[in-house]
Scaffold this active site. Structure first.
Site, PDB file in Angstrom:
ATOM      1  N   ASP A 135       0.807  -1.222   0.000  1.00  0.00           N
ATOM      2  CA  ASP A 135       0.000   0.000   0.000  1.00  0.00           C
ATOM      3  C   ASP A 135       0.843   1.277   0.000  1.00  0.00           C
ATOM      4  O   ASP A 135       1.838   1.367   0.721  1.00  0.00           O
ATOM      5  CB  ASP A 135      -0.874  -0.031   1.273  1.00  0.00           C
ATOM      6  CG  ASP A 135      -1.823   1.131   1.371  1.00  0.00           C
ATOM      7  OD1 ASP A 135      -2.726   1.212   0.517  1.00  0.00           O
ATOM      8  OD2 ASP A 135      -1.661   1.962   2.289  1.00  0.00           O
ATOM      9  N   GLU A 197       1.546  -0.208  -4.842  1.00  0.00           N
ATOM     10  CA  GLU A 197       0.677   0.922  -5.148  1.00  0.00           C
ATOM     11  C   GLU A 197       1.555   2.173  -5.102  1.00  0.00           C
ATOM     12  O   GLU A 197       1.881   2.682  -4.032  1.00  0.00           O
ATOM     13  CB  GLU A 197      -0.473   1.042  -4.144  1.00  0.00           C
ATOM     14  CG  GLU A 197      -1.488   2.070  -4.612  1.00  0.00           C
ATOM     15  CD  GLU A 197      -2.296   2.705  -3.498  1.00  0.00           C
ATOM     16  OE1 GLU A 197      -3.336   3.285  -3.791  1.00  0.00           O
ATOM     17  OE2 GLU A 197      -1.868   2.652  -2.322  1.00  0.00           O
TER      18      GLU A 197
END
Ligand code: GLC
Length: 425
Positions: A135, A197
């Site tokens: 993330d 990401e």
């Protein structure tokens, strides 16, 4: 899977309070082990969402190891992704939070943080997960001297909020020594799959691609359904291998809502015929639309619209739950897996055929010259053509028709409005 760890849920579980547990709302560690085993029996692997940049403010680390976090005597001009300053005041000092104030940023230049997170990475791999979605990884390391972001001198290359767009964001993310921290993540993960990401244009992916298998292509995720825009995004993100494709997810709207129901099938065809890993957001395979969202106090960034439950059946609860879901089902009586499973004309059947077909597509991609409004590319002997307009247009094609988004979409050399077709030479 999006984060399933214990969390006070200020950010849909992206505020982790214990990296080695399961949020009781979802079950237990035993349930998790059963899930991984059941998936394996069906030939499926499970990827977890690892959130390394910040913890929940309720994580015991924040109390027990304040030096694992980033503190300053006074805030600089860095901005939180959700608006306003990235700094909050606590006990006479300021702590950094690149996202909500409930998500303090970890200090990845502290070796104890690195070791603790490596331990977490190994923990789930030992339990059988196949790898990680990592993330917000461009936020892992920021300027060590906490210098202000200078005013922007050129466009960032991806959509930003108004106040963010005024700054260069040179110091608040993507520090030059990021690669060193990424290598520590890779060290713990070994050969397992990792997709990052990285909210940066593809031209700035290199340190991330050195450590990860793939990086999400945000240029495409943000593109409108317009052949020229899509083509530019694909061009920018395929200069090197490593793009991971997503056209929707828990942060951005679903295919049907973003591109219009009439374009959703062609969008699925695009997503599943590009070279590299594709991420199909649950619900998109049946053409589920965004829902009304939730209460603003729980959904501060307005993203619950994209997070309504998966619709398996037409009944109450949509086969998702027999209880009261956190967000209501949208329209299970009209859109559900059960009704589409055996229907040869359904979106689900198209999705399955695309998934089957993508295994035979060769690795290379060649964008083809087309009439305006058409996006077309060759994958070896296959030709994919998508008509992004509302009128029939001539398209390049191979001799033999392989798959089309609806019956009779491709005639001799014309593709009907909003349609897509794959042919082969
Ligand atoms: C990522 C997630 C998003 C979350 C943020 C902070 O962008 O996709 O949902 O709010 O990171 O963890």
């Amino acid at each position: 899977m999006s984060p399933i760890y214990p969390s006070p849920m200020h950010d849909f579980g992206y505020d982790v309070a214990d990296y080695k547990g399961i949020e009781p709302v979802f079950g237990s560690l035993d349930d998790f082990d059963s899930l991984v085993a059941a998936a394996k029996q069906r030939g499926l692997d499970v990827l977890l969402d690892l959130v390394p940049c910040h913890t929940s403010i309720e994580h015991p680390w924040f109390r027990e190891h304040p030096d694992w976090y980033i503190w300053a005597d006074a805030p600089n001009n860095w901005l939180s992704a959700f608006g306003g300053s990235a700094w909050s005041h606590l006990n006479g000092r300021w702590y950094l939070h690149s996202f909500y104030p409930e998500q303090p940023d970890l200090d990845w230049r502290n070796p104890e943080v690195v070791a603790a997170m490596q331990d977490v990475l190994r923990f789930w791999l030992e339990r059988g997960v196949a790898g990680y979605r990592v993330d917000a990884i461009d936020r892992l390391l920021k300027d060590a001297q906490l210098r202000d972001d200078p005013p922007a001198s050129e466009a960032f290359g991806l959509p930003l909020s108004g106040e963010e767009a005024e700054l260069s964001l040179a110091h608040s993310r993507n520090a030059p020594d990021t690669g060193r921290a990424l290598a520590k993540i890779r060290e713990a993960v070994g050969d397992h799959f990792m997709v990052g990401e990285v909210y940066l244009p593809a031209a700035r992916w290199q340190p991330y691609l050195d450590a990860f298998d793939a990086v999400f292509a945000f240029e495409l995720l943000h593109a409108d359904w317009d052949a020229e825009t899509l083509r530019r995004a694909i061009e920018a993100t395929t200069r090197q291998p490593g793009a991971a494709w997503a056209l929707s997810n828990h942060d951005f709207g679903r295919l049907v809502t973003r591109f219009g129901a009439e374009n959703a099938r062609a969008a699925a065809m695009l997503l599943l015929t590009l070279p590299g890993t594709a991420f199909l957001y649950q619900g998109d395979e049946i053409g589920q639309a965004d829902g009304p969202g939730g209460e603003r106090r729980y959904d501060r960034a307005g993203r619950d619209r994209f997070r309504h439950p998966m619709q398996w059946t037409g009944g109450r609860g949509g086969g998702f739950t027999s209880g009261e879901p956190w967000l209501p089902l949208v329209d299970p009586e009209h859109v559900n897996v059960e009704a589409q499973r055996d229907d040869p004309g359904s979106m689900l059947t198209l999705t399955r055929e695309l998934i089957r077909l993508r295994r035979s597509l060769p690795a290379d991609l060649r964008l083809l010259d087309t009439a305006p409004g058409v996006l077309a590319y060759a994958r070896g002997e296959y030709v994919v053509a998508l008509n992004t307009t509302g009128r029939a247009l001539p398209v390049p094609r191979g001799a033999e028709l392989v798959l089309e988004t609806e019956p009779a979409a491709l005639s001799r050399d014309e593709l009907t409005a909003h349609a897509g077709a794959i042919s082969c030479n």
